[in-house]
Design a protein around this motif. Structure first.
Motif, PDB file in Angstrom:
ATOM      1  N   SER A   1      -3.533  -2.418 -62.195  1.00  0.00           N
ATOM      2  CA  SER A   1      -2.275  -1.764 -62.533  1.00  0.00           C
ATOM      3  C   SER A   1      -1.665  -2.415 -63.764  1.00  0.00           C
TER       4      SER A   1
ATOM      5  N   PHE B   1      -7.554   0.559 -54.658  1.00  0.00           N
ATOM      6  CA  PHE B   1      -6.800   0.103 -55.819  1.00  0.00           C
ATOM      7  C   PHE B   1      -7.686  -0.754 -56.722  1.00  0.00           C
TER       8      PHE B   1
ATOM      9  N   LYS C   1       2.538   1.517 -48.686  1.00  0.00           N
ATOM     10  CA  LYS C   1       2.879   0.903 -49.964  1.00  0.00           C
ATOM     11  C   LYS C   1       3.144  -0.585 -49.800  1.00  0.00           C
TER      12      LYS C   1
ATOM     13  N   LEU D   1      -1.162   2.796 -62.317  1.00  0.00           N
ATOM     14  CA  LEU D   1      -2.228   2.238 -61.490  1.00  0.00           C
ATOM     15  C   LEU D   1      -3.512   3.042 -61.690  1.00  0.00           C
TER      16      LEU D   1
ATOM     17  N   TYR E   1       4.498   8.387 -56.063  1.00  0.00           N
ATOM     18  CA  TYR E   1       3.452   8.155 -57.033  1.00  0.00           C
ATOM     19  C   TYR E   1       2.881   9.508 -57.443  1.00  0.00           C
TER      20      TYR E   1
ATOM     21  N   TYR F   1      -7.128   3.897 -59.526  1.00  0.00           N
ATOM     22  CA  TYR F   1      -7.808   3.842 -58.245  1.00  0.00           C
ATOM     23  C   TYR F   1      -9.228   4.362 -58.439  1.00  0.00           C
TER      24      TYR F   1
ATOM     25  N   GLU G   1       1.386  -1.433 -55.237  1.00  0.00           N
ATOM     26  CA  GLU G   1       0.346  -0.426 -55.107  1.00  0.00           C
ATOM     27  C   GLU G   1       0.299   0.150 -53.706  1.00  0.00           C
TER      28      GLU G   1
END
Lengths: 110, 112
Positions: free
Chosen positions: B49, B46, A94, B34, B100, B36, A98
């Motif tokens: 976001s 990624f 992390k 987010l 997450y 992806y 993100e």
């Protein structure tokens, strides 16, 4: 190059054997994660670690174990107690907001 | 209990048109969202976001919209390109946590 490495890409094991999946990062991130992906499903959290020498169970921790002795490394052991170990395993770390993912390890247990 | 849902498993779009991928969530404590992109046998990368204090974030061809009252976010890709063909996951995080939560993904196919 900064990033996350997972090895090997493909791993085959016999049922009843423990197997350890490697995850290394050189991003200087504190938090690291292990996820499992099965066909048609999202990423399910197995374990995560916020800092060295600390880790917490995720949603599907049964049959798995981890260690976090170094900031750069977060290995995952799939034990013989895991009923359905065949899957695609993803390691992540992390950043500020993100997560960054490794390329994954496909584990097949027969 | 699926806290983050992507109800469309797949989506096909013509090249050059807009792709709209949707995501719904149930947990009002989520404050960061987010998107992806994932190719087969690779790790997710990624894309973009958005914080819960905003309702829109744009980065090149990608725009994410957040509707907090509806607990809904969407990813717009304009114009869509064949290289955009992949599985797209939305994810959410609660403030002060390290966890997450991911949706199940939407497979986007952009037709040339």
């Amino acid at each position: 190059d900064g990033g996350i490495t997972q090895s090997p890409k493909y791993l085959f094991r016999k049922e009843g054997q423990n197997v350890t999946l490697s995850c290394e990062q050189n991003l200087n991130h504190d938090a690291m994660y292990w996820y499992r992906q099965d066909p048609g499903q999202g990423l399910r959290l197995i374990y995560y670690s916020q800092i060295v020498n600390d880790f917490q169970k995720g949603d599907i921790a049964e049959g798995y174990s981890v260690s976090r002795e170094k900031k750069e490394s977060f290995p995952l052991t799939v034990t013989s107690a895991q009923k359905n170990p065949t899957a695609f395993y993803l390691c992540a770390s992390k950043g500020i907001y993100e997560q960054y993912f490794g390329p994954g390890t496909r584990l097949t247990v027969t | 209990d699926q806290q983050v849902k992507q109800n469309s498993p797949s989506l096909s779009v013509q090249e050059g048109r807009i792709s709209i991928l949707n995501c719904d969530y149930t947990n009002s404590m989520f404050d960061y969202f987010l998107w992806y992109k994932k190719y087969p046998a690779e790790g997710p990368t990624f894309l973009i976001s958005i914080s819960s204090i905003k309702d829109k974030n744009e980065d090149g061809r990608f725009t994410v919209f957040l509707n907090k009252s509806a607990k809904h976010l969407s990813l717009h890709i304009v114009p869509s390109q064949p290289g955009d063909s992949a599985v797209y996951f939305c994810a959410a995080r609660s403030s002060g946590t390290y966890k997450y939560i991911f949706g199940t993904g939407t497979r986007l196919k952009v037709l040339a």
